[in-house]
Scaffold this motif. Structure first.
Motif, mmCIF file in Angstrom:
data_model
loop_
_atom_site.group_PDB
_atom_site.id
_atom_site.type_symbol
_atom_site.label_atom_id
_atom_site.label_comp_id
_atom_site.label_asym_id
_atom_site.label_seq_id
_atom_site.Cartn_x
_atom_site.Cartn_y
_atom_site.Cartn_z
ATOM 1 N N ILE A 326 0.713 -1.201 -0.065
ATOM 2 C CA ILE A 326 0.041 0.068 0.029
ATOM 3 C C ILE A 326 0.796 1.136 -0.015
ATOM 4 O O ILE A 326 1.838 1.404 0.956
ATOM 5 N N PHE A 327 0.502 2.236 -0.897
ATOM 6 C CA PHE A 327 1.242 3.580 -1.006
ATOM 7 C C PHE A 327 0.404 4.384 -0.535
ATOM 8 O O PHE A 327 -0.939 4.273 -0.782
ATOM 9 N N THR A 328 0.367 5.539 -0.216
ATOM 10 C CA THR A 328 -0.229 6.681 0.382
ATOM 11 C C THR A 328 0.475 7.973 0.501
ATOM 12 O O THR A 328 1.674 7.995 0.543
ATOM 13 N N GLY A 329 -0.104 8.964 0.970
ATOM 14 C CA GLY A 329 0.255 10.181 0.983
ATOM 15 C C GLY A 329 0.743 10.526 2.553
ATOM 16 O O GLY A 329 0.997 9.756 3.194
ATOM 17 N N ASP A 330 0.644 11.835 2.761
ATOM 18 C CA ASP A 330 1.491 12.034 3.942
ATOM 19 C C ASP A 330 0.549 12.262 5.331
ATOM 20 O O ASP A 330 1.045 12.328 6.615
ATOM 21 N N ASP A 331 -0.824 12.000 4.940
ATOM 22 C CA ASP A 331 -1.807 12.329 6.244
ATOM 23 C C ASP A 331 -1.674 11.042 7.134
ATOM 24 O O ASP A 331 -2.735 10.358 7.357
ATOM 25 N N VAL A 332 -0.352 10.791 7.932
ATOM 26 C CA VAL A 332 -0.404 9.458 8.715
ATOM 27 C C VAL A 332 0.226 10.351 9.898
ATOM 28 O O VAL A 332 1.163 10.742 9.918
ATOM 29 N N THR A 333 -0.151 9.853 10.929
ATOM 30 C CA THR A 333 0.296 10.485 12.372
ATOM 31 C C THR A 333 0.917 9.259 12.998
ATOM 32 O O THR A 333 0.843 8.131 12.933
#
Length: 487
Positions: A326-333
């Motif tokens: 899974i690839f995703t953007g920066d919205d991960v805390t």
């Protein structure tokens, strides 16, 4: 025998009684208004008031923590930093953030703390440099979902003409429709906005600067990395929430960057709408499709809180033996990372990668580079953020929000310094608005996230993008740094 002579009532007695009564009524009315005003304020401090939903909304110079215990310590540090510049000439910068997140918000209290602390660090660096005018921070809360942005923007506008001498706005941080409207109103009023972590490509205004790498920039970095794996197609999982600009722009940007003669995005997107609720159930319905598709590459265009739910559903997928990346953007805390448990047997074939707007771990790329002018991260910029010399073997881990909150205020103070010139006198928002347009080329700002050379569209050009991996223990692991070639 004497007789008493009756004394006629004084002609002044009735008017005096009336006047006394009027005074008492006026005093009671004034007292009522004052008491009601104080009770309407969250803690009797600053211009922060309780709205109908019980949220503390408004502007504070450090006297109110918006009834958020998690913010108390950092707000106190802001108050102390502001107190140091109360004597002498100063201007103010508003840190405009949703400081009262609810349990269902896409942000966390820790995210707010990091943004505010980063802003304070840049304020302190500027004020201790000897450059004038000095800077105070005003904490502006439009509510957890920014629903009250209008009244807060109006107050920000008014504070340009008070002793606050407000000249710029930083923060915002979220690619929401409410944020777009707030930015539009602020820039129309000739108040420059430096949005710390906004990444949506379609939020553009004259006077808006975006120090973070945009969705297009992040998508290009993710697509480049994704093409290193055997899969030649990618399945898109996308949030269709119309009030959130982040997911759709991220999905479109990845599709544009990934597709070429050898790589394609699967035509049938897997969609969900975070506004409708039951997101975990929607992800459960996606599992058979994720298993049936011919690719093990998934691009998730949504918020980190929803990614946690998707990862949880993967534990129950029928195709546990199928590798899934899974690839995703920066919205991960950090809290969301911890919630992604990849240690079970059913998750042994799951890998999660995400692009980040900034990372302290990425500073290691310059370890062996002796030339300051060719470093991705200037030593002076990093050490200004740290407040001490950089030691590559002892690099602390910082949330990206702290780095970008710092770089946003650093950009603002650079513009203020340019507007003030050698005299260092007071400036207004229009003067700062003029200067922010020139923070490029030789006037570029060097921040903790890298070089900030702002183009005419307001975006920082050629921003480096860290690629991170989620470990089995739910930690963030630095993988690589993607940088655009400079033309």
């Amino acid at each position: 025998m004497s007789s008493s002579i009756p004394v006629p009532p004084s002609r002044l007695r009735r008017p005096l009684w009336i006047a006394t009564a009027v005074v008492v009524v006026v005093l009671l009315a004034v007292g009522f208004v004052v008491v009601r005003d104080r009770l309407g304020r969250c803690d009797g401090m600053d211009d922060v008031r309780v709205n109908a939903a019980g949220e503390c909304v408004g502007i504070s110079a450090g006297g109110s923590d918006f009834d958020q215990e998690a913010l108390s310590a950092v707000v106190e540090r802001v108050r102390q930093a502001n107190a140091e510049v109360e004597k002498g000439e100063y201007v103010s910068v508003a840190v405009f953030l949703p400081m009262t997140p609810s349990r269902t918000s896409i942000i966390t209290p820790e995210w707010v703390v990091d943004q505010v602390e980063g802003a304070r660090l840049a304020q302190v660096r500027h004020n201790r440099s000897g450059v004038t005018p000095k800077v105070r921070l005003l904490l502006a809360n439009p509510g957890g979902d920014m629903a009250h942005w209008r009244e807060v923007v109006d107050e920000i506008d008014a504070r340009r003409r008070t002793e606050d001498h407000l000249v710029a706005v930083t923060g915002i941080g979220l690619s929401l429709e409410n944020a777009r409207q707030a930015i539009g109103r602020l820039t129309d009023a000739k108040i420059p906005v430096i949005a710390s972590t906004i990444t949506a490509d379609d939020i553009r205004f004259d006077g808006l600067l975006l120090p973070a790498p945009t969705n297009s920039r992040q998508a290009a970095a993710a697509a480049k990395q994704a093409k290193n794996f055997p899969d030649t197609s990618a399945l898109m999982v996308v949030d269709t929430n119309r009030e959130d600009l982040y997911p759709r722009t991220l999905a479109d940007a990845f599709t544009k960057q990934y597709e070429d003669g050898q790589h394609v995005v699967v035509e049938q997107e897997q969609q969900y709408d975070s506004l409708l609720g039951s997101v975990d159930n929607a992800f459960g319905q996606m599992m058979p499709n994720i298993c049936a598709t011919g690719t093990g590459l998934v691009y998730f265009a949504g918020r980190g809180r929803d990614l946690v739910l998707l990862v949880a559903k993967l534990k129950d997928r029928a195709c546990a033996d199928k590798p899934i990346r899974i690839f995703t953007g920066d919205d991960v805390t950090a809290a969301q990372l911890t919630a992604m448990d990849l240690r079970s047997n059913s998750m042994r074939n799951v890998e999660i990668y995400y692009t980040e707007v900034a990372s302290s771990h990425a500073w290691v790329v310059d370890r062996d580079n002796p030339l300051e002018e060719t470093r991705k991260f200037r030593s002076a910029a990093v050490e200004g953020f740290l407040g001490r010399p950089l030691v590559f073997d002892d690099i602390p881990s910082f949330d990206a929000g702290r780095i970008m909150g710092y770089d946003a205020v650093l950009t603002a103070t650079s513009a203020i310094k340019g507007a003030a010139g050698k005299d260092g006198g007071l400036v207004d928002s229009a003067q700062v608005m003029q200067t922010v347009k020139l923070l490029n080329l030789e006037n570029a700002v060097y921040g903790a996230s890298g070089e900030l050379s702002y183009g005419n569209d307001g975006r920082a050009r050629h921003k480096v993008v860290p690629l991170m991996r989620v470990t089995a223990e739910g930690r963030s692991q630095y993988v690589a740094l993607d940088s655009e070639p400079t033309p």
